[in-house]
Motif scaffolding. Structure first.
Motif, PDB file in Angstrom:
ATOM      1  N   VAL A  40      -5.165  -5.340  -8.336  1.00  0.00           N
ATOM      2  CA  VAL A  40      -6.531  -4.836  -8.538  1.00  0.00           C
ATOM      3  C   VAL A  40      -7.150  -4.465  -7.197  1.00  0.00           C
ATOM      4  CG1 VAL A  40      -8.857  -5.428  -9.332  1.00  0.00           C
ATOM      5  CG2 VAL A  40      -6.867  -6.060 -10.715  1.00  0.00           C
ATOM      6  N   ALA A  41      -6.984  -5.329  -6.202  1.00  0.00           N
ATOM      7  CA  ALA A  41      -7.516  -5.027  -4.866  1.00  0.00           C
ATOM      8  C   ALA A  41      -6.905  -3.737  -4.327  1.00  0.00           C
ATOM      9  CB  ALA A  41      -7.236  -6.188  -3.912  1.00  0.00           C
ATOM     10  N   ASN A  42      -5.604  -3.571  -4.499  1.00  0.00           N
ATOM     11  CA  ASN A  42      -4.918  -2.383  -3.997  1.00  0.00           C
ATOM     12  C   ASN A  42      -5.316  -1.119  -4.761  1.00  0.00           C
ATOM     13  OD1 ASN A  42      -3.044  -1.260  -2.124  1.00  0.00           O
ATOM     14  ND2 ASN A  42      -1.587  -1.045  -3.798  1.00  0.00           N
ATOM     15  N   ALA A  43      -5.749  -1.267  -5.998  1.00  0.00           N
ATOM     16  CA  ALA A  43      -6.178  -0.112  -6.787  1.00  0.00           C
ATOM     17  C   ALA A  43      -7.628   0.280  -6.492  1.00  0.00           C
ATOM     18  CB  ALA A  43      -6.015  -0.413  -8.281  1.00  0.00           C
ATOM     19  N   ASP A  85      -5.934   2.446 -12.279  1.00  0.00           N
ATOM     20  CA  ASP A  85      -4.983   2.122 -13.340  1.00  0.00           C
ATOM     21  C   ASP A  85      -5.018   0.633 -13.663  1.00  0.00           C
ATOM     22  OD1 ASP A  85      -4.101   4.807 -13.332  1.00  0.00           O
ATOM     23  OD2 ASP A  85      -2.746   4.371 -11.668  1.00  0.00           O
ATOM     24  N   VAL A  86      -6.199   0.074 -13.693  1.00  0.00           N
ATOM     25  CA  VAL A  86      -6.369  -1.340 -14.038  1.00  0.00           C
ATOM     26  C   VAL A  86      -7.494  -1.427 -15.077  1.00  0.00           C
ATOM     27  CG1 VAL A  86      -5.547  -2.235 -11.817  1.00  0.00           C
ATOM     28  CG2 VAL A  86      -7.969  -1.783 -12.128  1.00  0.00           C
ATOM     29  N   PRO A  87      -7.535  -2.493 -15.857  1.00  0.00           N
ATOM     30  CA  PRO A  87      -8.588  -2.631 -16.877  1.00  0.00           C
ATOM     31  C   PRO A  87      -9.994  -2.609 -16.274  1.00  0.00           C
ATOM     32  CG  PRO A  87      -6.858  -4.277 -17.201  1.00  0.00           C
ATOM     33  CD  PRO A  87      -6.585  -3.609 -15.882  1.00  0.00           C
ATOM     34  N   TYR A 108      -9.089 -13.501  -0.065  1.00  0.00           N
ATOM     35  CA  TYR A 108      -9.848 -14.178  -1.119  1.00  0.00           C
ATOM     36  C   TYR A 108      -9.953 -13.278  -2.359  1.00  0.00           C
ATOM     37  CZ  TYR A 108     -13.857 -15.937  -3.726  1.00  0.00           C
ATOM     38  OH  TYR A 108     -14.681 -16.366  -4.726  1.00  0.00           O
ATOM     39  N   LEU A 109     -10.294 -11.999  -2.151  1.00  0.00           N
ATOM     40  CA  LEU A 109     -10.422 -11.066  -3.276  1.00  0.00           C
ATOM     41  C   LEU A 109      -9.098 -10.909  -4.015  1.00  0.00           C
ATOM     42  CD1 LEU A 109     -12.663  -8.302  -1.684  1.00  0.00           C
ATOM     43  CD2 LEU A 109     -13.306  -9.866  -3.528  1.00  0.00           C
ATOM     44  N   GLU A 110      -8.004 -10.837  -3.262  1.00  0.00           N
ATOM     45  CA  GLU A 110      -6.687 -10.730  -3.899  1.00  0.00           C
ATOM     46  C   GLU A 110      -6.387 -11.965  -4.742  1.00  0.00           C
ATOM     47  OE1 GLU A 110      -3.774  -9.946  -0.877  1.00  0.00           O
ATOM     48  OE2 GLU A 110      -4.461  -7.889  -0.582  1.00  0.00           O
ATOM     49  N   CYS A 144      -8.932 -11.661  -7.870  1.00  0.00           N
ATOM     50  CA  CYS A 144      -8.771 -10.530  -8.799  1.00  0.00           C
ATOM     51  C   CYS A 144      -7.354  -9.972  -8.864  1.00  0.00           C
ATOM     52  CB  CYS A 144      -9.723  -9.405  -8.388  1.00  0.00           C
ATOM     53  SG  CYS A 144     -11.455  -9.864  -8.428  1.00  0.00           S
ATOM     54  N   THR A 145      -6.423 -10.498  -8.166  1.00  0.00           N
ATOM     55  CA  THR A 145      -5.012 -10.097  -8.034  1.00  0.00           C
ATOM     56  C   THR A 145      -4.850  -9.014  -6.961  1.00  0.00           C
ATOM     57  OG1 THR A 145      -4.713  -8.259  -9.625  1.00  0.00           O
ATOM     58  CG2 THR A 145      -4.595 -10.513 -10.516  1.00  0.00           C
TER      59      THR A 145
END
Length: 137
Positions: A35-38, A62-64, A26-28, A31-32
Motif C-alpha cells: 500500500v505504501a509503495n502504491a 491498485d489497492v482497495p 511505521y506506515l509500511e 498499512c503494508t
C-alpha cells in the motif's frame, strides 16, 4: 511521567531525515509495504503540481479504497490538504525527499509512476473530457 517522556525522546532518530525514514517504516507496518509503495509515490510525483486529488489517488492505485483511506488517515498532519481542490500533498519537504529516496529512486520507477498517472488521465479524457480531477490537467 517525565522519565518515560525523556526515554521516548531519547529513542527518537537523531535527524529529521532518519525520523522521516522511521515514519515510512511505521506506515509500511501499519498499512503494508504494498500500500505504501502504491500510494506514496503517486503523492510524491504529483507534489510539484500541488498534489493529487484524493478521488484520483483512490482510482489510480491498485489497492482497495479502504487501504488508501487508511494510509491517508495514518499520514494525518504530515499531509497538506487543499479542500477547494480536494488534493493531498506532503506537508513537509523532508517527507517528500524520504518517499522519493525509498520508493522512486530510479528513473525507471519515476517513469512508471508518471505513466500510471498519464494512463489514468488519458482514460478520463476518453470518457468525456477533463473533469479537473488532477490539478494541472
Amino acid at each position: 511521567n517525565f522519565e518515560k517522556l525523556t526515554d521516548q525522546i531519547r529513542g527518537l532518530p537523531s535527524s529529521v531525515e532518519a525520523l522521516m525514514d522511521a515514519v515510512l517504516v511505521y506506515l509500511e507496518g501499519l498499512c503494508t509495504p504494498a500500500v505504501a509503495n502504491a500510494v506514496l509515490p503517486l503523492i510524491a510525483v504529483s507534489s510539484p503540481i500541488s498534489g493529487i486529488k484524493e478521488a484520483d489517488l483512490r482510482s489510480v492505485v491498485d489497492v482497495p479504497t479502504h487501504a488508501v483511506c487508511s494510509m491517508l488517515q495514518a499520514l494525518g498532519g504530515m499531509l497538506q490538504c487543499d479542500e477547494e481542490e480536494s488534493s493531498v500533498d506532503f506537508a513537509h519537504p523532508m517527507l517528500l525527499h524520504a518517499v522519493c529516496k525509498r520508493y522512486v529512486k530510479t528513473d525507471l520507477q519515476q517513469r512508471a509512476v508518471h505513466e500510471k498517472l498519464y494512463s489514468y488521465n488519458k482514460a478520463i479524457c476518453a470518457e468525456g473530457g477533463f473533469k479537473g480531477a488532477i490539478p494541472g490537467r
